[in-house]
Design a protein around this motif. Sequence first.
Motif, short mmCIF file in Angstrom:
data_model
loop_
_atom_site.label_atom_id
_atom_site.label_comp_id
_atom_site.label_asym_id
_atom_site.label_seq_id
_atom_site.Cartn_x
_atom_site.Cartn_y
_atom_site.Cartn_z
N MET A 1 8.89 -6.52 -6.86
CA MET A 1 9.09 -5.52 -5.82
C MET A 1 8.47 -6.00 -4.50
SD MET A 1 7.96 -1.51 -5.66
CE MET A 1 6.21 -1.86 -5.44
N LYS A 2 9.20 -5.83 -3.41
CA LYS A 2 8.70 -6.26 -2.10
C LYS A 2 8.63 -5.06 -1.16
CE LYS A 2 9.23 -9.58 1.64
NZ LYS A 2 9.93 -10.78 2.13
N VAL A 3 7.46 -4.88 -0.52
CA VAL A 3 7.24 -3.82 0.45
C VAL A 3 6.91 -4.45 1.79
CG1 VAL A 3 5.86 -1.80 1.06
CG2 VAL A 3 6.39 -2.25 -1.34
N VAL A 4 7.56 -3.96 2.84
CA VAL A 4 7.25 -4.38 4.21
C VAL A 4 6.59 -3.21 4.92
CG1 VAL A 4 8.19 -5.05 6.43
CG2 VAL A 4 9.09 -6.09 4.35
N LEU A 5 5.38 -3.43 5.42
CA LEU A 5 4.65 -2.42 6.19
C LEU A 5 4.79 -2.73 7.67
CD1 LEU A 5 1.40 -2.28 4.00
CD2 LEU A 5 3.35 -0.73 3.93
N VAL A 6 5.34 -1.79 8.42
CA VAL A 6 5.72 -2.05 9.81
C VAL A 6 4.83 -1.26 10.77
CG1 VAL A 6 7.57 -1.91 11.53
CG2 VAL A 6 8.11 -2.47 9.15
N ALA A 7 4.28 -1.97 11.74
CA ALA A 7 3.51 -1.35 12.82
C ALA A 7 4.23 -1.64 14.14
CB ALA A 7 2.09 -1.90 12.87
N VAL A 8 4.31 -0.64 14.99
CA VAL A 8 4.88 -0.81 16.33
C VAL A 8 3.79 -0.39 17.31
CG1 VAL A 8 6.70 -0.18 17.95
CG2 VAL A 8 7.21 -0.33 15.50
N LYS A 23 -2.35 -2.99 2.83
CA LYS A 23 -2.12 -4.26 2.17
C LYS A 23 -3.38 -4.76 1.46
CE LYS A 23 -0.54 -9.00 2.94
NZ LYS A 23 -0.04 -9.99 3.93
N ALA A 24 -4.51 -4.67 2.14
CA ALA A 24 -5.77 -5.15 1.55
C ALA A 24 -6.16 -4.32 0.32
CB ALA A 24 -6.88 -5.10 2.60
N TYR A 25 -5.89 -3.00 0.37
CA TYR A 25 -6.30 -2.11 -0.72
C TYR A 25 -5.49 -2.33 -1.99
CZ TYR A 25 -8.67 2.09 -2.41
OH TYR A 25 -9.48 2.97 -3.10
N THR A 26 -4.34 -3.00 -1.86
CA THR A 26 -3.50 -3.26 -3.03
C THR A 26 -3.29 -4.75 -3.25
OG1 THR A 26 -1.53 -3.03 -1.61
CG2 THR A 26 -2.24 -1.07 -2.82
N SER A 27 -4.17 -5.58 -2.69
CA SER A 27 -3.99 -7.03 -2.75
C SER A 27 -4.09 -7.59 -4.16
CB SER A 27 -5.02 -7.73 -1.85
OG SER A 27 -6.34 -7.41 -2.25
N ASP A 28 -4.71 -6.84 -5.08
CA ASP A 28 -4.85 -7.29 -6.47
C ASP A 28 -3.66 -6.89 -7.34
OD1 ASP A 28 -5.60 -4.59 -6.13
OD2 ASP A 28 -6.58 -4.60 -8.10
N MET A 29 -2.70 -6.19 -6.79
CA MET A 29 -1.58 -5.66 -7.58
C MET A 29 -0.40 -6.63 -7.59
SD MET A 29 -1.85 -1.65 -6.43
CE MET A 29 -0.78 -1.06 -7.73
N ASP A 30 0.43 -6.51 -8.62
CA ASP A 30 1.50 -7.46 -8.86
C ASP A 30 2.77 -7.05 -8.10
OD1 ASP A 30 2.94 -9.56 -9.86
OD2 ASP A 30 3.43 -8.58 -11.76
N TYR A 31 2.71 -7.18 -6.79
CA TYR A 31 3.89 -6.94 -5.96
C TYR A 31 3.73 -7.74 -4.68
CZ TYR A 31 1.77 -3.85 -2.41
OH TYR A 31 1.06 -3.33 -1.37
N GLU A 32 4.82 -7.89 -3.93
CA GLU A 32 4.77 -8.63 -2.67
C GLU A 32 4.69 -7.65 -1.51
OE1 GLU A 32 7.33 -11.99 -0.15
OE2 GLU A 32 8.02 -11.33 -2.14
N CYS A 33 3.69 -7.83 -0.65
CA CYS A 33 3.50 -6.94 0.50
C CYS A 33 3.40 -7.79 1.76
CB CYS A 33 2.24 -6.11 0.32
SG CYS A 33 1.97 -4.90 1.63
N ILE A 123 2.23 2.79 -5.39
CA ILE A 123 2.68 1.46 -5.81
C ILE A 123 2.53 1.31 -7.33
CG2 ILE A 123 2.26 -1.02 -5.63
CD1 ILE A 123 3.66 0.22 -3.20
N GLU A 124 1.46 1.86 -7.89
CA GLU A 124 1.29 1.81 -9.35
C GLU A 124 2.48 2.45 -10.07
OE1 GLU A 124 -2.43 3.75 -9.93
OE2 GLU A 124 -3.63 1.90 -9.68
N GLU A 125 2.91 3.60 -9.57
CA GLU A 125 4.06 4.28 -10.18
C GLU A 125 5.33 3.46 -9.98
OE1 GLU A 125 4.34 6.89 -12.12
OE2 GLU A 125 2.15 7.11 -12.12
N LYS A 126 5.49 2.86 -8.83
CA LYS A 126 6.65 2.03 -8.57
C LYS A 126 6.72 0.85 -9.54
CE LYS A 126 9.20 3.65 -5.26
NZ LYS A 126 10.64 3.90 -5.49
N LEU A 127 5.58 0.26 -9.80
CA LEU A 127 5.53 -0.90 -10.67
C LEU A 127 5.77 -0.56 -12.14
CD1 LEU A 127 2.56 -2.90 -9.08
CD2 LEU A 127 5.00 -3.38 -8.89
N LYS A 128 5.69 0.73 -12.48
CA LYS A 128 6.01 1.15 -13.85
C LYS A 128 7.51 1.15 -14.12
CE LYS A 128 1.89 4.03 -14.43
NZ LYS A 128 1.40 5.42 -14.57
#
Length: 568
Positions: A1-8, A23-33, A123-128
Amino acid sequence: MKVVLVAVNSKYIHSNLAVKYLKAYTSDMDYECTNMEFSINDREERVVEEIIGEKPDMVGFSCYIWNIEFIKKVATLVKLINPSIEVFYGGPETSFNPEEFLTNNVGEYVLEGEGEETYREFIEEKLKGNNNDEKENYAEIKGLFTKIQGKIQYGGKRPLMDMNKIVFPYDEADDLSNKIVYYEASRGCPFNCKYCLSSTTHGVRFLDINRVLKELQFFIDKKVKLVKFVDRTFNCNKKFANTIWQYLVNNGGESCFHFEVSADLFSKDSLEILKQAPKGMFQFEVGVQTTNNVILNNINRNIKFATIKEKVLELNELDNIKQHLDLIAGLPGEDFDSFRKSFNEVYEISPEELQLGFLKLLKGSQMREESEKWGMVYSPYPPYEILRTKDISYDELQVLKKIEHMVDKYLNSGKFYKILEFFKRSDRFEDSFEFYLELSKFYDAKGYFKRNISNVDYYSIFVEFNRFINAGDEELLLDIIRYEYFCFNNTKWVPDFLRLDLEKEEERNLKEKVMEEYNLRNINKISIFKFKYDIKEFIENAEIHKRDNYIVFFIDGRKEKLFIRESK
């Protein structure tokens, strides 16, 4: 799963702390951010193209008053191009009424309030492996609003998190050059100002002090140019603030640190520490808002201007800290004359920067709830700026907008201090406010607000203005303009109106003297300019003496200047 976090961001040099935290708070999780940062000056089509090019499964947007309309357009385009991409939002502009926002905009989710823990559980729920049609589990996540078959479900209010769970959002690989680096040592505010959203969250939480010092050392080692603390009232805890300031005084290196402070909270201990700081290490932003104590009471600021003034002047005496003071136009009960008085009283304190803001009635703020009481009419569009009140008209606010432009360009740029001092000495103006008012009227009459002004024009306009008001002393003014222009601009080219030619022999003799004294080999590194008034005496002592003198500008790693009093 890939998530893009956008700031303007509002400017290119700004950055967004919120998306970095997620991003930092979920850096240990198995997804691409991936974090992507843009500015509101970017084309919407380019932003969409870059987001789509990442081929994300989900896109999250960080929403504020300055970017929400931009983001709504971008999100709509992303969904039109690829409806399978899920969209979620967070930030203060979507946290007040998420149900209404989700109902009226594309997207599936809103993260309310502090987002770190909500995002992690999401994200945990998404990864399930839940798919888009099975969102019931998301509806149980506290702080998350979910759109399910056109209906909005809410997981309930999430308690405020332990600050020390936040993950430091920077690492060695980050390029922090040419950016304002944001940092947060505390969350919350002890005050209850009606116009501010910080007043809706009570109490202040702090990071562990040892952790803060370690993280600040990271910025120092990286030689970050400017670190801006986003803490709402940095010095509300005296011991905490003093410990940080003392550490930076001892170890701060070349970095500059910016703090939002409450002037009345400065203690003798704080001032003793701060006076040790190298010049340029600290910048303080002081929210004055108004000097009218009745108006201060109207907005729940339990402080008197006399107290603020006393502390700001004490900091001025240290002569090593840049102070930025804020005023807000359109506050409840304040009319044009009251604002003028506030402007003059703050201007007399001599801040390096004076910001004139205009009241914004933010969603969820107490000020918006009281708008009818004060006869406030405000824009229904972000940033919800005041249009008029029962005390100040739309036309009067437009006058203040033009004055704000003059103050921002001429005072806040820091390039015109001595020119401004020249006009301040004039008996042509009743007070400082009148000077900026008359200057703005001159701009209006000449049409300068409606066209681009060159760098040289910003200087030459003062000569026109001086003639326009018939103030006299044009030769002295030209010398002062000449001085400040040369201090901040390329000295190899001189605008015609500032040219004061030297005789060749006179110039050669001076250059030879300077080269010998400073052991210089390249004569092209020297520029010499003649003045009709003793410019050094005026700059340093505000004394006026008419006599030929010179300034030598030479480059040796940095621009330096040498004053020479020597007639031909």
